[in-house]
Design a protein around this motif. Structure first.
Motif, PDB file in Angstrom:
ATOM      1  N   GLY A  41       0.787  -1.224   0.000  1.00 37.85           N
ATOM      2  CA  GLY A  41       0.000   0.000   0.000  1.00 37.85           C
ATOM      3  C   GLY A  41       0.822   1.278   0.000  1.00 37.85           C
ATOM      4  N   GLY A  43       2.350   2.694  -2.380  1.00 36.60           N
ATOM      5  CA  GLY A  43       2.138   3.502  -3.580  1.00 36.60           C
ATOM      6  C   GLY A  43       3.035   3.106  -4.743  1.00 36.60           C
ATOM      7  N   LYS A  44       3.683   1.954  -4.642  1.00 36.37           N
ATOM      8  CA  LYS A  44       4.647   1.540  -5.666  1.00 36.37           C
ATOM      9  C   LYS A  44       3.963   1.301  -7.023  1.00 36.37           C
ATOM     10  CE  LYS A  44       5.831  -2.133  -3.278  1.00 36.37           C
ATOM     11  NZ  LYS A  44       4.820  -2.009  -2.201  1.00 36.37           N
ATOM     12  N   THR A  45       2.891   0.521  -6.996  1.00 37.78           N
ATOM     13  CA  THR A  45       2.170   0.255  -8.247  1.00 37.78           C
ATOM     14  C   THR A  45       1.567   1.545  -8.797  1.00 37.78           C
ATOM     15  OG1 THR A  45       1.684  -2.021  -7.625  1.00 37.78           O
ATOM     16  CG2 THR A  45       0.231  -1.032  -9.253  1.00 37.78           C
ATOM     17  N   THR A  46       1.061   2.361  -7.915  1.00 37.72           N
ATOM     18  CA  THR A  46       0.478   3.642  -8.346  1.00 37.72           C
ATOM     19  C   THR A  46       1.525   4.499  -9.052  1.00 37.72           C
ATOM     20  OG1 THR A  46      -1.060   3.546  -6.480  1.00 37.72           O
ATOM     21  CG2 THR A  46      -0.750   5.698  -7.538  1.00 37.72           C
ATOM     22  N   GLU A  87       1.770  -5.970 -12.404  1.00 35.63           N
ATOM     23  CA  GLU A  87       1.606  -6.813 -11.227  1.00 35.63           C
ATOM     24  C   GLU A  87       0.650  -7.954 -11.583  1.00 35.63           C
ATOM     25  OE1 GLU A  87      -0.291  -4.539  -8.103  1.00 35.63           O
ATOM     26  OE2 GLU A  87       0.928  -5.509  -6.566  1.00 35.63           O
ATOM     27  N   GLN A 194       9.171  -5.827  -3.220  1.00 35.63           N
ATOM     28  CA  GLN A 194       8.988  -5.833  -1.755  1.00 35.63           C
ATOM     29  C   GLN A 194      10.152  -6.504  -1.057  1.00 35.63           C
ATOM     30  OE1 GLN A 194       5.501  -6.655   0.513  1.00 35.63           O
ATOM     31  NE2 GLN A 194       4.157  -6.187  -1.196  1.00 35.63           N
TER      32      GLN A 194
HETATM   33  N1  LIG Z   1      -7.991   1.191  -7.727  1.00 33.31           N
HETATM   34  C1  LIG Z   1      -7.851   1.719  -6.504  1.00 33.31           C
HETATM   35  N2  LIG Z   1      -8.873   2.368  -5.902  1.00 33.31           N
HETATM   36  C2  LIG Z   1      -8.730   2.918  -4.682  1.00 33.31           C
HETATM   37  N3  LIG Z   1      -7.604   2.885  -3.953  1.00 33.31           N
HETATM   38  C3  LIG Z   1      -6.554   2.243  -4.493  1.00 33.31           C
HETATM   39  C4  LIG Z   1      -6.624   1.631  -5.791  1.00 33.31           C
HETATM   40  N4  LIG Z   1      -5.417   1.079  -6.051  1.00 33.31           N
HETATM   41  C5  LIG Z   1      -4.642   1.318  -4.972  1.00 33.31           C
HETATM   42  N5  LIG Z   1      -5.319   2.023  -4.041  1.00 33.31           N
HETATM   43  C6  LIG Z   1      -4.789   2.490  -2.755  1.00 33.31           C
HETATM   44  O1  LIG Z   1      -3.670   3.319  -3.027  1.00 33.31           O
HETATM   45  C7  LIG Z   1      -2.623   3.060  -2.091  1.00 33.31           C
HETATM   46  C8  LIG Z   1      -1.370   2.660  -2.837  1.00 33.31           C
HETATM   47  O2  LIG Z   1      -1.629   1.425  -3.486  1.00 33.31           O
HETATM   48  P1  LIG Z   1      -0.566   0.720  -4.422  1.00 33.31           P
HETATM   49  O3  LIG Z   1      -1.262  -0.418  -5.061  1.00 33.31           O
HETATM   50  O4  LIG Z   1       0.078   1.727  -5.292  1.00 33.31           O
HETATM   51  O5  LIG Z   1       0.497   0.206  -3.356  1.00 33.31           O
HETATM   52  P2  LIG Z   1       1.705  -0.799  -3.538  1.00 33.31           P
HETATM   53  O6  LIG Z   1       2.871  -0.141  -2.892  1.00 33.31           O
HETATM   54  O7  LIG Z   1       1.822  -1.212  -4.942  1.00 33.31           O
HETATM   55  O8  LIG Z   1       1.244  -2.035  -2.630  1.00 33.31           O
HETATM   56  P3  LIG Z   1       1.459  -3.615  -2.832  1.00 33.31           P
HETATM   57  O9  LIG Z   1       2.820  -3.888  -2.300  1.00 33.31           O
HETATM   58  O10 LIG Z   1       0.407  -4.223  -1.988  1.00 33.31           O
HETATM   59  O11 LIG Z   1       1.325  -3.945  -4.285  1.00 33.31           O
HETATM   60  C9  LIG Z   1      -3.149   1.993  -1.137  1.00 33.31           C
HETATM   61  O12 LIG Z   1      -3.663   2.640   0.013  1.00 33.31           O
HETATM   62  C10 LIG Z   1      -4.252   1.346  -1.929  1.00 33.31           C
HETATM   63  O13 LIG Z   1      -5.258   0.835  -1.069  1.00 33.31           O
END
Ligand SMILES: Nc1ncnc2c1ncn2[C@@H]1O[C@H](COP(=O)(O)OP(=O)(O)OP(=O)(O)O)[C@@H](O)[C@H]1O
Ligand SMILES: [Mg+2]
Length: 237
Positions: A41, A43-46, A87, A194
């Protein structure tokens, strides 16, 4: 060109009312491998989705090769040479391994090092399995297809999201063994990971994200275990 090949500047990202990134600055130089680490969570994927144009950005938030690409849609970003290994692999279930690979070549009509032949040389097991449905392969082999599919666009920047997710250590090793050859083909690489140890091994520089912000960055040799721990999990209050 001087300066980084790819750069985000004060990048913010939202899902509806929810803000996921709060002013992220990262840079990737030509030929570099950068790792993005951080907890679930963070924000990496974002961040990868924003760079890839899956999420729309504010003007000036993403610059590639000197141009502002923040407003471009995902297909236009791929045509410029930024390609994501998503992913969860996301293979097309009804298509064979080879058909999945050929889909990647449609994203960008750029001649380059990567063809079916060179992808099969990189991952020989895929040549053996070329006619079977991609989704009938093991997790590691599916990850190879996902990487191969992205390479078929001859990317200038390869954006990899959690290559090692759900895979056994020996399989992760095989996947990461492909990275030097990918770099030699001329691609610069961002890997989201991760597994901190894995990130440290492959990256020239590392950024740690926590709750949508960069909490640490630098070459692996400059980052202490304690600093990484604090940047990854937050310091105990
Ligand atoms: N489609 C979405 N709608 C609403 N919130 C989202 C969505 N995708 C991600 N989030 C939220 O945005 C934040 C960042 O999510 P993200 O997927 O970028 O994290 P991450 O670092 O990739 O995590 P992970 O290691 O679980 O893949 C988290 O709080 C997540 O719940
Ligand atoms: Mg993620």
């Amino acid at each position: 060109m001087t300066g980084p090949l790819l750069q985000t500047h004060a990048l913010r990202a939202h899902y509806g009312d929810f803000q996921a990134l709060f002013g992220v600055d990262i840079a990737l130089s030509q030929g570099e491998t950068v790792a993005i680490i951080g907890a679930n969570g963070a924000g990496k994927t974002t961040l990868l989705r924003s760079i890839a144009g899956v999420l729309r950005n504010e003007p000036g938030a993403v610059r590639f090769d000197g141009a502002d690409i923040g407003a471009l849609a995902a297909d236009a970003v791929v045509k410029l040479g930024l390609t994501m290994v998503p992913e969860g692999r996301r293979l097309f279930p009804s298509l064979s391994v080879e058909e999945n690979l050929l889909i990647g070549a449609q994203g960008r009509k750029a001649p380059g090092y990567w063809t079916l032949k060179t992808v099969y040389a990189l991952f020989p097991i895929l040549a053996e399995k070329r006619r079977v449905p991609g989704t009938s392969l093991s997790g590691g082999q599916q990850q190879m297809v996902a990487i191969g599919r992205a390479l078929m666009s001859n990317p200038r920047v390869l954006l990899c999201d959690e290559l090692s997710l759900g895979l056994a250590p020996v399989v992760i090793r095989d996947i990461y063994a492909a990275l030097p050859q990918i770099r030699d083909s001329g691609a610069s690489v961002i890997v989201v990971e991760q597994d901190i140890g894995q990130a440290m091994k492959v990256a020239d520089r590392v950024y740690c994200l926590m709750e949508g912000r960069v909490t640490l960055s630098g070459p692996p040799a400059d980052l202490s275990r304690d600093a990484i721990h604090d940047a990854y999990f937050g310091t105990a209050a």
